[in-house]
Design a protein around this motif. Structure first.
Motif, short mmCIF file in Angstrom:
data_model
loop_
_atom_site.label_atom_id
_atom_site.label_comp_id
_atom_site.label_asym_id
_atom_site.label_seq_id
_atom_site.Cartn_x
_atom_site.Cartn_y
_atom_site.Cartn_z
N GLY A 115 -10.00 59.07 9.29
CA GLY A 115 -9.50 58.46 10.52
C GLY A 115 -9.25 56.97 10.40
N LEU A 116 -9.09 56.45 9.17
CA LEU A 116 -8.92 55.02 8.97
C LEU A 116 -7.70 54.75 8.10
N ILE A 117 -6.93 53.73 8.44
CA ILE A 117 -5.86 53.27 7.57
C ILE A 117 -6.21 51.87 7.09
N GLU A 118 -5.99 51.63 5.81
CA GLU A 118 -6.20 50.32 5.23
C GLU A 118 -4.86 49.80 4.74
N LEU A 119 -4.53 48.60 5.13
CA LEU A 119 -3.27 47.96 4.78
C LEU A 119 -3.59 46.63 4.10
N LEU A 120 -3.09 46.47 2.87
CA LEU A 120 -3.36 45.28 2.08
C LEU A 120 -2.05 44.59 1.73
N VAL A 121 -1.99 43.28 1.93
CA VAL A 121 -0.88 42.47 1.44
C VAL A 121 -1.52 41.33 0.66
N GLN A 122 -1.13 41.25 -0.61
CA GLN A 122 -1.73 40.28 -1.52
C GLN A 122 -0.61 39.52 -2.23
N ASP A 123 -0.80 38.21 -2.40
CA ASP A 123 0.20 37.45 -3.16
C ASP A 123 -0.51 36.52 -4.12
N ASP A 124 0.25 36.06 -5.10
CA ASP A 124 -0.31 35.14 -6.09
C ASP A 124 0.27 33.74 -5.93
N GLY A 125 0.72 33.45 -4.72
CA GLY A 125 1.39 32.17 -4.45
C GLY A 125 0.43 31.04 -4.16
N ALA A 126 1.03 29.95 -3.73
CA ALA A 126 0.29 28.74 -3.41
C ALA A 126 -0.57 28.94 -2.16
N PRO A 127 -1.56 28.09 -1.96
CA PRO A 127 -2.36 28.18 -0.74
C PRO A 127 -1.49 28.10 0.52
N LEU A 128 -1.93 28.77 1.56
CA LEU A 128 -1.17 28.81 2.79
C LEU A 128 -1.19 27.48 3.52
N ASP A 129 -0.07 27.14 4.11
CA ASP A 129 0.05 25.98 4.99
C ASP A 129 -0.84 26.24 6.20
N GLN A 130 -1.64 25.28 6.58
CA GLN A 130 -2.62 25.50 7.64
C GLN A 130 -2.00 25.93 8.97
N ARG A 131 -0.90 25.33 9.38
CA ARG A 131 -0.31 25.67 10.67
C ARG A 131 0.22 27.09 10.67
N HIS A 132 1.02 27.42 9.65
CA HIS A 132 1.57 28.77 9.59
C HIS A 132 0.44 29.79 9.40
N CYS A 133 -0.53 29.43 8.60
CA CYS A 133 -1.66 30.32 8.37
C CYS A 133 -2.35 30.64 9.68
N GLN A 134 -2.56 29.65 10.52
CA GLN A 134 -3.22 29.87 11.81
C GLN A 134 -2.39 30.80 12.69
N GLU A 135 -1.07 30.60 12.73
CA GLU A 135 -0.20 31.47 13.52
C GLU A 135 -0.30 32.91 13.03
N THR A 136 -0.21 33.08 11.70
CA THR A 136 -0.27 34.42 11.12
C THR A 136 -1.63 35.06 11.36
N VAL A 137 -2.68 34.33 11.07
CA VAL A 137 -4.04 34.88 11.23
C VAL A 137 -4.29 35.26 12.68
N THR A 138 -3.92 34.40 13.60
CA THR A 138 -4.14 34.69 15.02
C THR A 138 -3.37 35.93 15.45
N MET A 139 -2.10 36.02 15.05
CA MET A 139 -1.28 37.17 15.45
C MET A 139 -1.81 38.46 14.82
N VAL A 140 -2.07 38.45 13.52
CA VAL A 140 -2.52 39.67 12.85
C VAL A 140 -3.89 40.09 13.34
N ARG A 141 -4.78 39.14 13.53
CA ARG A 141 -6.12 39.48 14.04
C ARG A 141 -6.01 40.13 15.43
N GLY A 142 -5.17 39.56 16.29
CA GLY A 142 -4.98 40.14 17.62
C GLY A 142 -4.40 41.54 17.57
#
Length: 176
Positions: A113-140
């Motif tokens: 009854g569980l789905i796991e979804l992974l997105v992984q990259d080998d890029g540069a560290p995330l920009d703090q502003r965009h990271c916050q937008e993405t984290v907030t949206m995905v967490r919600g």
């Protein structure tokens, strides 16, 4: 939408319009697969979504690795997962280095009854502003599904993992 995007000079407005155009495209891919009475084939959607991102990234040195097993999910869950996938892949692509080759891994599996979804990259560290937008949206969105979201930044890139419960009807819906 593309004509409007070209007409906008403000970089922040352009970023938001480009994001909106990508979300519309991502949901359009999913919409073709939805039937209110049947589970959505989320694995097949991911194949199409990664194909979409390959086309978006044509000309850049970004490769995609897709690992997906059969993943039937209810239509309402599929729509939310599609938004999550779009947001996570978009973030990985936005923060990939223009000067070197990069890789984005997308993986999904359904276990009970569980789905796991992974997105992984080998890029540069995330920009703090965009990271916050993405984290907030995905967490919600993950919490909306009754699930969880973890993001880990390591020397080799960023790993985002969403876990969400998925309940499928075992009997057909009653029609009136």
């Amino acid at each position: 939408m593309t004509a409007r995007l070209r007409a906008v000079a403000d970089p922040e407005s352009r970023r938001h319009l480009a994001w909106l155009a990508d979300v519309i495209a991502a949901l359009g891919l999913l919409n073709r697969r939805l039937d209110d009475d049947e589970p959505a084939d989320f694995a097949a959607y991911l194949v199409e979504a990664v194909g979409f991102w390959k086309r978006v990234c044509a000309g850049r040195r970004i490769t995609f690795n897709l690992e997906v097993a059969e993943a039937p999910v209810p239509p309402a869950v599929a729509a939310t997962l599609a938004l999550i996938v779009h947001e996570l892949i978009g973030g990985a692509v936005a923060h990939s280095s223009e000067s070197r080759a990069g890789q984005v891994k997308v993986a999904a599996r359904r276990s009970g009854g569980l789905i796991e979804l992974l997105v992984q990259d080998d890029g540069a560290p995330l920009d703090q502003r965009h990271c916050q937008e993405t984290v907030t949206m995905v967490r919600g969105l993950a919490e909306h599904l009754g699930g969880s979201f973890e993001v880990t930044q390591a020397a080799a890139g960023v790993e985002a993992l969403v876990r969400a419960p998925v309940l499928l009807l075992t009997t057909p819906p009653i029609r009136h």
